[in-house]
Design a protein around this motif. Structure first.
Motif, PDB file in Angstrom:
ATOM      1  N   CYS A  50       0.997  -1.134  -0.142  1.00 15.48           N
ATOM      2  CA  CYS A  50       0.053  -0.173  -0.094  1.00 15.48           C
ATOM      3  C   CYS A  50       0.905   1.323   0.134  1.00 15.48           C
ATOM      4  N   CYS A 102      -3.601   3.696   4.454  1.00 18.59           N
ATOM      5  CA  CYS A 102      -3.064   2.453   4.339  1.00 18.59           C
ATOM      6  C   CYS A 102      -3.018   1.806   5.822  1.00 18.59           C
ATOM      7  N   SER A 103      -3.713   0.630   6.080  1.00 21.86           N
ATOM      8  CA  SER A 103      -3.323   0.323   7.425  1.00 21.86           C
ATOM      9  C   SER A 103      -2.326  -0.467   7.235  1.00 21.86           C
ATOM     10  N   SER A 108      -7.216   0.388   3.149  1.00 24.37           N
ATOM     11  CA  SER A 108      -8.346   0.434   4.001  1.00 24.37           C
ATOM     12  C   SER A 108      -9.501   0.923   3.624  1.00 24.37           C
TER      13      SER A 108
END
Length: 122
Positions: A50, A102-103, A108
């Protein structure tokens, strides 16, 4: 119509390479975090990589670090995932997502496509 479309999956032998592509229609990636996640039957969704389209930190799952590379083409509004040294455990449906953030390596929320199947054989 907002749409994300993945392509480039296929059947490859272990140790081989594939490049996935992701295009957006109806919007541009500019204001999103973009990335890839994968899922296979019976397993949880796994974030692969990500990043924010405009730049910043790029995240990779530990399982793909050193083998996969995420990249983007601003002019084509296209996201790529270069996958090298593929392993049997990389077999999954791969999804591209345009997300709020971004997780870690997991994009996300937001939009994702129908996925493209990657199958690695021995």
């Amino acid at each position: 119509q907002v749409q994300v479309v993945e392509s480039g999956g296929g059947l490859v032998q272990a140790g081989g390479s594939l490049r996935l592509s992701c295009t957006a229609s109806g919007f541009t990636f500019d204001d999103y975090a973009v990335g890839w996640f994968r899922q296979s039957p019976g397993k949880e969704r796994e974030g692969v990589s990500c990043l924010r389209w405009r730049g910043g930190t790029t995240y990779y799952a530990d399982s793909v670090k050193g083998r996969f590379t995420i990249s983007r083409d601003n002019d084509k509004n296209t996201l790529y995932l270069q996958m090298n040294s593929l392993k049997l455990e990389d077999t999954a449906m791969y999804y591209c997502a345009a997300a709020a953030g971004c997780s870690g390596s997991l994009p996300s929320g937001g939009y994702w496509g129908q996925g493209t199947q990657v199958t690695v054989s021995s």
